[in-house]
Design a protein around this motif. Structure first.
Motif, short mmCIF file in Angstrom:
data_model
loop_
_atom_site.label_atom_id
_atom_site.label_comp_id
_atom_site.label_asym_id
_atom_site.label_seq_id
_atom_site.Cartn_x
_atom_site.Cartn_y
_atom_site.Cartn_z
N UNK A 128 51.49 44.33 42.94
CA UNK A 128 50.46 45.52 42.20
C UNK A 128 49.84 44.72 41.03
N UNK A 129 48.42 44.78 41.15
CA UNK A 129 47.72 44.07 40.40
C UNK A 129 46.82 44.81 39.44
N UNK A 130 46.68 46.10 39.53
CA UNK A 130 46.12 47.00 38.63
C UNK A 130 45.73 48.25 39.33
N UNK A 131 45.18 49.09 38.49
CA UNK A 131 44.74 50.35 38.71
C UNK A 131 43.26 50.59 38.24
N UNK A 132 42.21 50.98 39.16
CA UNK A 132 40.91 51.10 38.63
C UNK A 132 40.92 52.66 38.76
N UNK A 133 40.46 53.17 37.30
CA UNK A 133 40.49 54.58 37.20
C UNK A 133 39.09 54.98 37.42
N UNK A 134 39.29 56.17 38.19
CA UNK A 134 37.78 56.76 38.62
C UNK A 134 37.01 55.77 39.56
N UNK A 135 37.59 55.22 40.43
CA UNK A 135 36.77 54.45 41.20
C UNK A 135 35.83 54.81 42.16
N UNK A 136 36.14 55.90 42.88
CA UNK A 136 35.10 56.60 43.73
C UNK A 136 35.72 57.83 43.90
#
Length: 191
Positions: free
Chosen positions: A154-162
């Protein structure tokens, strides 16, 4: 594009054969998972309701320079059971993404996904890629568990990505596998 995508090839092991996706695969693919809301739940398009709808989605991937799509064919039956792609990863040097993957329910919880990832990861690292990226919807816990199982970190989470097809916002969970990590994960998966 940050790296040259792999050329379309046929990759095969004793479970699956990955063939460059063509419109000839569409009838089998539609039989495997077309119209199935659960199969398409986390995909960036709504579940196709006809072979024609699925053909349009397939054509879009085949014509997109940022994707190298494969039909996933079960060796035992000779039937197309899903598709997967290599994707361009803008902003990441010497990296490629494995994504846009779906399988018909008949092959869920079988060796198909692991067999596909073994082929795709081996091929990517043999071609000299430094890292392989995998990502999924934050709500898609089944996919997150599968990615972790093959060695994704796990490298991260992009919030509201699409936006999802239903108009809600998707947060996207990112995972990566580095070239030097792969041999250990590969050996574990082959056992």
């Amino acid at each position: 594009m940050t790296a040259k995508l792999p050329a379309p090839v046929v990759l095969e092991n004793d479970v699956v054969r990955l063939e460059p996706l063509t419109l000839d695969h569409v009838p089998g693919l539609f039989a495997a998972g077309g119209g199935d809301e659960e199969v398409w739940r986390w995909m960036p398009v709504s579940a196709p309701r006809s072979e024609e709808d699925l053909g349009k989605v397939a054509r879009g991937l085949m014509d997109d320079d940022a994707h190298v799509p494969f039909a996933v064919v079960a060796v035992e039956s000779g039937r197309a059971v899903g598709w997967t792609t290599y994707c361009d990863v803008p902003g990441f040097a010497e990296s490629v993404e494995i994504g846009w993957t779906w399988y018909g329910r008949a092959v869920w919880r079988t060796a198909v996904n692991t067999a596909c990832k073994l082929l795709l990861l081996d091929h990517a690292f043999e071609l000299g890629y430094n890292r392989v990226l995998l990502k999924t919807d934050i709500r898609n816990l089944r996919s997150q568990n599968a990615i972790r199982r093959i060695g994704g970190v796990h490298e991260g989470t992009l919030r509201r990505h699409r936006k999802r097809p239903d108009g809600t916002w998707r947060d996207t969970v990112y995972f990566g596998i580095l070239e030097e990590e792969w041999p250990q994960h590969r050996a574990r998966l082959q056992r």
